[in-house]
Design a protein around this motif. Structure first.
Motif, PDB file in Angstrom:
ATOM      1  N   SER A  92      12.613   8.414   5.764  1.00  9.17           N
ATOM      2  CA  SER A  92      12.198   7.462   4.744  1.00  9.17           C
ATOM      3  C   SER A  92      11.511   6.264   5.385  1.00  9.17           C
ATOM      4  CB  SER A  92      13.419   7.003   3.930  1.00  9.17           C
ATOM      5  OG  SER A  92      13.062   5.962   3.045  1.00  9.17           O
ATOM      6  N   SER A  93      10.279   6.026   4.991  1.00  9.61           N
ATOM      7  CA  SER A  93       9.539   4.895   5.545  1.00  9.61           C
ATOM      8  C   SER A  93      10.069   3.572   5.021  1.00  9.61           C
ATOM      9  CB  SER A  93       8.047   5.025   5.208  1.00  9.61           C
ATOM     10  OG  SER A  93       7.856   5.089   3.802  1.00  9.61           O
ATOM     11  N   SER A  94      10.632   3.562   3.790  1.00  7.66           N
ATOM     12  CA  SER A  94      11.106   2.315   3.195  1.00  7.66           C
ATOM     13  C   SER A  94      12.262   1.714   3.984  1.00  7.66           C
ATOM     14  CB  SER A  94      11.531   2.539   1.740  1.00  7.66           C
ATOM     15  OG  SER A  94      12.550   3.515   1.658  1.00  7.66           O
ATOM     16  N   LEU A  95      13.201   2.556   4.433  1.00  4.55           N
ATOM     17  CA  LEU A  95      14.321   2.048   5.213  1.00  4.55           C
ATOM     18  C   LEU A  95      13.858   1.557   6.574  1.00  4.55           C
ATOM     19  CD1 LEU A  95      17.433   1.695   5.078  1.00  4.55           C
ATOM     20  CD2 LEU A  95      17.591   3.822   6.351  1.00  4.55           C
ATOM     21  N   LYS A  96      12.895   2.247   7.153  1.00  4.47           N
ATOM     22  CA  LYS A  96      12.363   1.832   8.457  1.00  4.47           C
ATOM     23  C   LYS A  96      11.666   0.480   8.338  1.00  4.47           C
ATOM     24  CE  LYS A  96      10.853   5.189  10.879  1.00  4.47           C
ATOM     25  NZ  LYS A  96      10.008   6.283  11.427  1.00  4.47           N
ATOM     26  N   VAL A  97      10.896   0.298   7.253  1.00  7.11           N
ATOM     27  CA  VAL A  97      10.236  -0.984   7.016  1.00  7.11           C
ATOM     28  C   VAL A  97      11.270  -2.079   6.794  1.00  7.11           C
ATOM     29  CG1 VAL A  97       8.776  -2.254   5.392  1.00  7.11           C
ATOM     30  CG2 VAL A  97       8.107   0.024   6.130  1.00  7.11           C
ATOM     31  N   THR A 117      15.756  -9.416  -4.159  1.00  7.25           N
ATOM     32  CA  THR A 117      15.502  -9.009  -5.543  1.00  7.25           C
ATOM     33  C   THR A 117      14.809  -7.655  -5.599  1.00  7.25           C
ATOM     34  OG1 THR A 117      15.274 -11.344  -6.162  1.00  7.25           O
ATOM     35  CG2 THR A 117      14.407  -9.703  -7.706  1.00  7.25           C
ATOM     36  N   LEU A 118      13.809  -7.463  -4.724  1.00  6.79           N
ATOM     37  CA  LEU A 118      13.088  -6.192  -4.674  1.00  6.79           C
ATOM     38  C   LEU A 118      14.011  -5.050  -4.287  1.00  6.79           C
ATOM     39  CD1 LEU A 118      10.217  -4.947  -4.902  1.00  6.79           C
ATOM     40  CD2 LEU A 118       9.983  -5.299  -2.445  1.00  6.79           C
ATOM     41  N   PHE A 119      14.879  -5.297  -3.304  1.00  8.78           N
ATOM     42  CA  PHE A 119      15.805  -4.265  -2.851  1.00  8.78           C
ATOM     43  C   PHE A 119      16.814  -3.916  -3.946  1.00  8.78           C
ATOM     44  CE2 PHE A 119      19.712  -2.853  -0.753  1.00  8.78           C
ATOM     45  CZ  PHE A 119      19.225  -1.828   0.034  1.00  8.78           C
ATOM     46  N   TYR A 120      17.309  -4.929  -4.654  1.00 10.87           N
ATOM     47  CA  TYR A 120      18.304  -4.703  -5.703  1.00 10.87           C
ATOM     48  C   TYR A 120      17.741  -3.821  -6.819  1.00 10.87           C
ATOM     49  CZ  TYR A 120      21.611  -5.680  -9.469  1.00 10.87           C
ATOM     50  OH  TYR A 120      22.504  -5.562 -10.507  1.00 10.87           O
ATOM     51  N   GLY A 168      18.206   2.300  -7.289  1.00  8.87           N
ATOM     52  CA  GLY A 168      18.176   3.610  -7.938  1.00  8.87           C
ATOM     53  C   GLY A 168      17.165   4.538  -7.285  1.00  8.87           C
ATOM     54  N   LYS A 169      16.014   3.994  -6.929  1.00 12.10           N
ATOM     55  CA  LYS A 169      14.982   4.789  -6.267  1.00 12.10           C
ATOM     56  C   LYS A 169      15.447   5.232  -4.882  1.00 12.10           C
ATOM     57  CE  LYS A 169      10.163   4.555  -4.759  1.00 12.10           C
ATOM     58  NZ  LYS A 169       8.955   3.689  -4.637  1.00 12.10           N
ATOM     59  N   LEU A 170      16.176   4.359  -4.183  1.00  8.70           N
ATOM     60  CA  LEU A 170      16.684   4.701  -2.861  1.00  8.70           C
ATOM     61  C   LEU A 170      17.706   5.829  -2.940  1.00  8.70           C
ATOM     62  CD1 LEU A 170      16.824   4.119   0.172  1.00  8.70           C
ATOM     63  CD2 LEU A 170      18.567   2.388  -0.318  1.00  8.70           C
TER      64      LEU A 170
END
Length: 268
Positions: free
Chosen positions: A49-54, A104-107, A111-113
């Motif tokens: 997952s690129s999102s967690l790496k970012v 806020t963005l992470f919260y 659901g997507k994560l």
């Protein structure tokens, strides 16, 4: 009285920035841990997952900047340099805004994560190969053995693996094996294992005959992730409180410093 208040404010600001520096180091450590962890579910996520790496890189960046700002605040407070205190206040305000926006963005993307986690693990199970050296497979084996679960929603997820489905004998994922006895020397078994039953008459690899954990890993992994995310967010909230106090003290100190003496700035 004014001089006494100035000294108290100065040393309180120094102590707050020292704590700020330490908390920045903790945030930096979390980011490095996510990037460097190779033996848990984090490894599966951060590789796929690129999102967690970012997000991990953001933690590293914010932690490093936070440590720098803590150092800058300490120098500005002790040396009473208004330009450093003003720069310190501006950077603190910027970091606070970024932290609130990122939180806020992470919260709102939790659901997507979770959905992304399910897709990653499902694909990993489907493509799992016996005897194949792969870091993702090893990480998932470690998760199943340590958490004592099998599959994602349930152990039936492993029936989607073509190699396992085509076996004629009772064959199951080794890391899923339900070990009733306590195993002090914890060793993760990899690949597929065969169980031969002399009393068994029918052919085929029926999942009901597998000696594995029946519960899926979805709830346990999500609870584990939620717990660790809660710790990280708690540290971030603590840093935000320190930031607000540091901003308040830096403004108070700036207002009481009437002359700018650049000779107090340390020269290297």
């Amino acid at each position: 009285m004014g001089s006494a208040c100035l000294k108290v404010t100065k040393y309180f600001l120094f102590l707050f920035n020292l704590l700020f520096f330490i908390l920045g180091a903790v945030i930096l450590g979390f980011g490095v841990w996510i990037l460097a962890d190779k033996s848990s579910f984090i490894s599966v996520l951060q590789t796929s997952s690129s999102s967690l790496k970012v997000g991990a890189c953001v933690f590293v960046g914010v932690g490093a900047v936070t440590m720098f700002m803590g150092f800058l605040g300490c120098i500005g407070a002790i040396k009473e340099v208004r330009c450093l205190l003003g720069l310190y206040f501006a950077f603190l305000l910027l970091i606070l805004i970024i932290q609130v926006a990122a939180g806020t963005l992470f919260y709102f993307n939790m659901g997507k994560l979770k959905q992304e986690m399910g897709n990653i693990v499902t694909k990993l199970i489907q493509n799992y190969k016996d005897g194949h050296e792969d870091r993702l497979q090893e990480a998932w084996d470690y998760v199943q053995a340590q958490v004592k679960c099998c599959g994602w929603a349930s152990f039936y997820n492993w029936t989607d693996n073509a190699e396992l489905r085509n076996r004629t004998n009772i064959t199951y994922p080794c890391s899923c094996e339900d070990r009733q006895e306590a195993d002090d020397g914890f060793l993760v078994r990899k690949g597929f294992c065969e169980a031969f039953d002399s009393n068994r008459t029918e052919s085929g690899n029926s999942p009901e005959s597998w000696p594995v954990y029946r519960e899926g890993c979805m709830k346990k992994v999500q609870d584990w992730l939620q717990e660790n995310v809660g710790i990280i967010l708690g540290v971030c909230v603590g840093v935000a409180v320190i930031e607000l106090l540091g901003m308040l003290l830096s403004i108070c100190l700036c207002r009481h410093i009437h002359s700018e003496d650049y000779s107090k700035v340390p020269k290297y």
